[in-house]
Design a protein around this motif. Structure first.
Motif, PDB file in Angstrom:
ATOM      1  N   ASP A 114       0.808  -1.211   0.000  1.00  0.00           N
ATOM      2  CA  ASP A 114       0.000   0.000   0.000  1.00  0.00           C
ATOM      3  C   ASP A 114       0.845   1.266   0.000  1.00  0.00           C
ATOM      4  N   GLY A 115       2.177   1.108  -0.001  1.00  0.00           N
ATOM      5  CA  GLY A 115       3.064   2.274   0.014  1.00  0.00           C
ATOM      6  C   GLY A 115       3.338   2.809   1.410  1.00  0.00           C
ATOM      7  N   ASN A 116       2.949   2.065   2.445  1.00  0.00           N
ATOM      8  CA  ASN A 116       3.275   2.448   3.824  1.00  0.00           C
ATOM      9  C   ASN A 116       4.721   2.075   4.100  1.00  0.00           C
ATOM     10  N   TYR A 117       5.482   2.980   4.705  1.00  0.00           N
ATOM     11  CA  TYR A 117       6.896   2.712   4.974  1.00  0.00           C
ATOM     12  C   TYR A 117       7.113   2.276   6.419  1.00  0.00           C
ATOM     13  N   PHE A 118       8.030   1.308   6.571  1.00  0.00           N
ATOM     14  CA  PHE A 118       8.417   0.772   7.869  1.00  0.00           C
ATOM     15  C   PHE A 118       9.931   0.715   7.901  1.00  0.00           C
ATOM     16  N   ALA A 119      10.506   0.659   9.079  1.00  0.00           N
ATOM     17  CA  ALA A 119      11.963   0.603   9.220  1.00  0.00           C
ATOM     18  C   ALA A 119      12.370  -0.717   9.869  1.00  0.00           C
ATOM     19  N   VAL A 120      13.624  -1.096   9.619  1.00  0.00           N
ATOM     20  CA  VAL A 120      14.216  -2.276  10.241  1.00  0.00           C
ATOM     21  C   VAL A 120      15.599  -1.877  10.729  1.00  0.00           C
TER      22      VAL A 120
END
Length: 123
Positions: A114-120
């Motif tokens: 959906d184009g949602n950004y997350f970090a790792v």
């Protein structure tokens, strides 16, 4: 009293596609159910995870709970093998930011379907 379990509601455009995306990067599906004609899927990092994402249809939430903020939460996951995870996500064609060294750890971000950004972050 609160428990150790945390569920984060993530509003998505297509629950089935989002569930498939998260499972492709290694998440475990705990439960799927229908409520008032919409699909809800609960997923987590592993079969024993106490923190979970609950995928809800964005249109359903807009209709039934218009007072709810629909923006995505800012979530940072951690990895004990961040390079392998990054390579796996590259192979899956996931949209990725650069893998960068930040102090003692490495960090990258990625987008879901959906184009949602997350970090790792991790080592």
């Amino acid at each position: 009293m609160f428990t150790n379990q945390i569920k984060i509601m993530l509003y998505v455009d297509n629950v089935e596609e989002s569930a498939a995306f998260w499972q492709s990067v290694g998440f475990h599906e705990f439960e799927r159910q229908e409520m008032d004609g919409t699909l809800i899927v609960e997923i987590g990092l592993s079969a024993t995870a106490e923190s979970r994402l609950v995928l809800y249809d964005r249109t359903f939430i807009e209709k039934h709970s218009p007072e709810v903020a629909l923006n995505s939460p800012s979530i940072m996951f951690s990895s004990d093998d961040i390079v392998s995870l990054y390579k796996k996500m590259q192979e899956l064609g996931v949209t990725l930011g650069d893998l960068v060294k930040l102090g003692e750890e490495m960090v990258f971000n990625f987008a879901d379907n959906d184009g949602n950004y997350f970090a790792v972050s991790g080592k």
